[in-house]
Design an enzyme around this catalytic site. Structure first.
Site, mmCIF file in Angstrom:
data_model
loop_
_atom_site.group_PDB
_atom_site.id
_atom_site.type_symbol
_atom_site.label_atom_id
_atom_site.label_comp_id
_atom_site.label_asym_id
_atom_site.label_seq_id
_atom_site.Cartn_x
_atom_site.Cartn_y
_atom_site.Cartn_z
ATOM 1 N N ASP A 191 35.106 35.113 33.181
ATOM 2 C CA ASP A 191 34.575 33.982 33.952
ATOM 3 C C ASP A 191 35.691 33.285 34.722
ATOM 4 O OD1 ASP A 191 32.702 32.215 34.898
ATOM 5 O OD2 ASP A 191 32.651 30.990 33.081
ATOM 6 N N GLY A 223 35.273 32.544 40.796
ATOM 7 C CA GLY A 223 34.961 31.627 41.899
ATOM 8 C C GLY A 223 35.923 30.449 41.918
ATOM 9 N N ARG A 224 36.179 29.864 40.729
ATOM 10 C CA ARG A 224 37.094 28.717 40.653
ATOM 11 C C ARG A 224 38.526 29.121 41.018
ATOM 12 N NH1 ARG A 224 35.177 27.224 34.923
ATOM 13 N NH2 ARG A 224 33.957 29.112 35.331
ATOM 14 N N ARG A 240 34.852 33.002 47.553
ATOM 15 C CA ARG A 240 34.547 33.475 46.203
ATOM 16 C C ARG A 240 34.814 34.972 46.016
ATOM 17 N NH1 ARG A 240 31.673 30.663 42.761
ATOM 18 N NH2 ARG A 240 30.740 32.532 41.887
ATOM 19 N N HIS A 258 36.607 37.638 43.071
ATOM 20 C CA HIS A 258 36.078 38.834 42.404
ATOM 21 C C HIS A 258 37.033 40.024 42.600
ATOM 22 C CE1 HIS A 258 32.547 36.708 41.343
ATOM 23 N NE2 HIS A 258 32.021 36.658 42.557
ATOM 24 N N GLU A 280 20.979 37.475 35.294
ATOM 25 C CA GLU A 280 20.916 36.211 36.052
ATOM 26 C C GLU A 280 21.768 36.272 37.327
ATOM 27 O OE1 GLU A 280 21.562 36.416 32.725
ATOM 28 O OE2 GLU A 280 19.627 35.691 32.000
ATOM 29 N N LEU A 314 40.015 54.752 23.871
ATOM 30 C CA LEU A 314 39.225 53.526 24.034
ATOM 31 C C LEU A 314 37.840 53.827 24.609
ATOM 32 C CD1 LEU A 314 39.272 50.289 24.270
ATOM 33 C CD2 LEU A 314 39.840 50.700 26.664
HETATM 34 C C1 FPP Z 1 32.315 35.343 36.727
HETATM 35 O O1 FPP Z 1 33.019 34.523 37.637
HETATM 36 C C2 FPP Z 1 32.450 36.752 37.055
HETATM 37 C C3 FPP Z 1 31.419 37.568 37.424
HETATM 38 C C4 FPP Z 1 30.061 37.092 37.547
HETATM 39 C C5 FPP Z 1 31.618 38.980 37.761
HETATM 40 C C6 FPP Z 1 32.741 39.703 37.090
HETATM 41 C C7 FPP Z 1 33.250 40.723 38.036
HETATM 42 C C8 FPP Z 1 34.522 41.149 38.133
HETATM 43 C C9 FPP Z 1 35.564 40.722 37.200
HETATM 44 C C10 FPP Z 1 34.975 42.082 39.213
HETATM 45 C C11 FPP Z 1 34.344 43.433 39.269
HETATM 46 C C12 FPP Z 1 34.083 44.102 37.966
HETATM 47 C C13 FPP Z 1 34.507 45.337 37.610
HETATM 48 C C14 FPP Z 1 34.087 45.917 36.309
HETATM 49 C C15 FPP Z 1 35.386 46.146 38.446
HETATM 50 P P1 FPP Z 1 32.201 33.443 38.467
HETATM 51 O O2 FPP Z 1 31.903 34.032 39.788
HETATM 52 O O3 FPP Z 1 31.003 32.999 37.710
HETATM 53 O O4 FPP Z 1 33.281 32.300 38.567
HETATM 54 P P2 FPP Z 1 33.017 30.730 38.619
HETATM 55 O O5 FPP Z 1 32.293 30.352 37.347
HETATM 56 O O6 FPP Z 1 34.386 30.164 38.685
HETATM 57 O O7 FPP Z 1 32.209 30.473 39.849
#
Ligand code: FPP
Length: 252
Positions: A32, A35-36, A45, A49, A79, A143
């Site tokens: 998580d 975005g932040r 954002r 990612h 979601e 793994l």
């Molecule tokens: C949460 O951050 C993250 C996600 C919803 C997606 C996770 C995806 C990745 C780490 C990149 C791609 C994945 C792989 C397996 C290559 P958020 O967007 O909710 O952040 P925020 O809460 O700060 O807005």
């Protein structure tokens, strides 16, 4: 902790192993804060990612080196389909690219790829690449990397209930046989042990519909570090912290 960088090889750093007490067999991570992280750097954002995908690469490699046997990453929830279309497309693109680019590395490091969730929701190109990677790494013995994709803990539990009802209707089982063990066999995660350690980045104190059944006795480690900043040494710190925990499973 002696985890300083060692001699680099082909641009990839190898580091000495930190001193661990005990290493969790199964680590699950709620990644998580992408975005932040982007916002804090005046970026959009999707750049968060992209940086998060780099953390995935590094953490997968480190988990294998540290002796973790199973690593489950919450990469996309049911979601998350409610996010703006552009962000969903970026996430799906990153996923497809990860699967394509990382396959040689997964092979080299003996990683077996698996996936859980409503995989039929994924775009065809992602499903294709996922299938290729799962098949290509099927015989690997290191793994086990489990990607949770279009995943929801509640959906998983409801699907398990439907699956048990089918078995009952077909007369394959009797209602008296329905217990925790049987229920477990109807979950996506039936092939894996429950996580020993759950890591959540970005400081949020929530499960967010992740592995609701499986996390019953899992040790939880929440770090304020945002996912794109979570790297090898952060995983090591979480595992060291786990090593100092007393797990009692409800007993004394
Ligand atoms: C949460 O951050 C993250 C996600 C919803 C997606 C996770 C995806 C990745 C780490 C990149 C791609 C994945 C792989 C397996 C290559 P958020 O967007 O909710 O952040 P925020 O809460 O700060 O807005």
């Amino acid at each position: 902790m002696n985890s300083g960088p060692g001699p680099g090889k082909a641009g990839r750093e190898t580091a000495a192993l930190p001193k661990f007490g005990k290493v969790p067999k199964h680590v699950a991570i709620i990644m998580d804060g992408n975005g932040r992280w982007a916002k804090s750097k005046n970026m959009v954002r999707v750049q968060g990612h992209r940086a998060g995908a780099e953390s995935v690469r590094e953490v997968v490699r480190a988990a294998g080196e540290f002796g973790v046997k199973y690593l489950t990453l919450y990469a996309f929830s049911v979601e998350n389909w409610n996010r703006p279309k552009g962000e969903i497309n970026t996430l799906m693109g990153l996923l497809e690219k990860f699967l394509r680019d990382e396959l040689p590395e997964l092979q080299k490091t003996n990683v077996r790829l698996q996936a859980i969730g409503r995989l039929s929701d994924l775009p065809e190109n992602v499903r294709h690449q996922l299938h290729l990677c799962i098949e290509a790494t099927r015989e690997n013995t290191g793994l086990v990397l489990i990607l949770a994709l279009s995943y929801s803990g509640r959906v998983e539990i409801v699907e398990a209930v439907h699956s048990i009802i089918r078995e009952l209707r077909l007369g394959h089982i009797d209602s008296a046989q329905v217990d925790e063990q049987l229920f477990n066999h109807h979950l996506y995660t039936r092939y894996y042990p429950d996580p020993d350690l759950l890591i959540r980045t970005s400081g949020e104190m929530r499960l967010s519909n992740f592995l609701l059944w499986q996390l019953s006795y899992t040790e939880i480690y929440v770090t304020p570090t945002l996912w794109p900043d979570f790297r090898r040494q952060d995983l090591a710190a979480a595992i060291i912290d786990y090593g100092n925990r007393q797990r009692r499973f409800g007993a004394v």
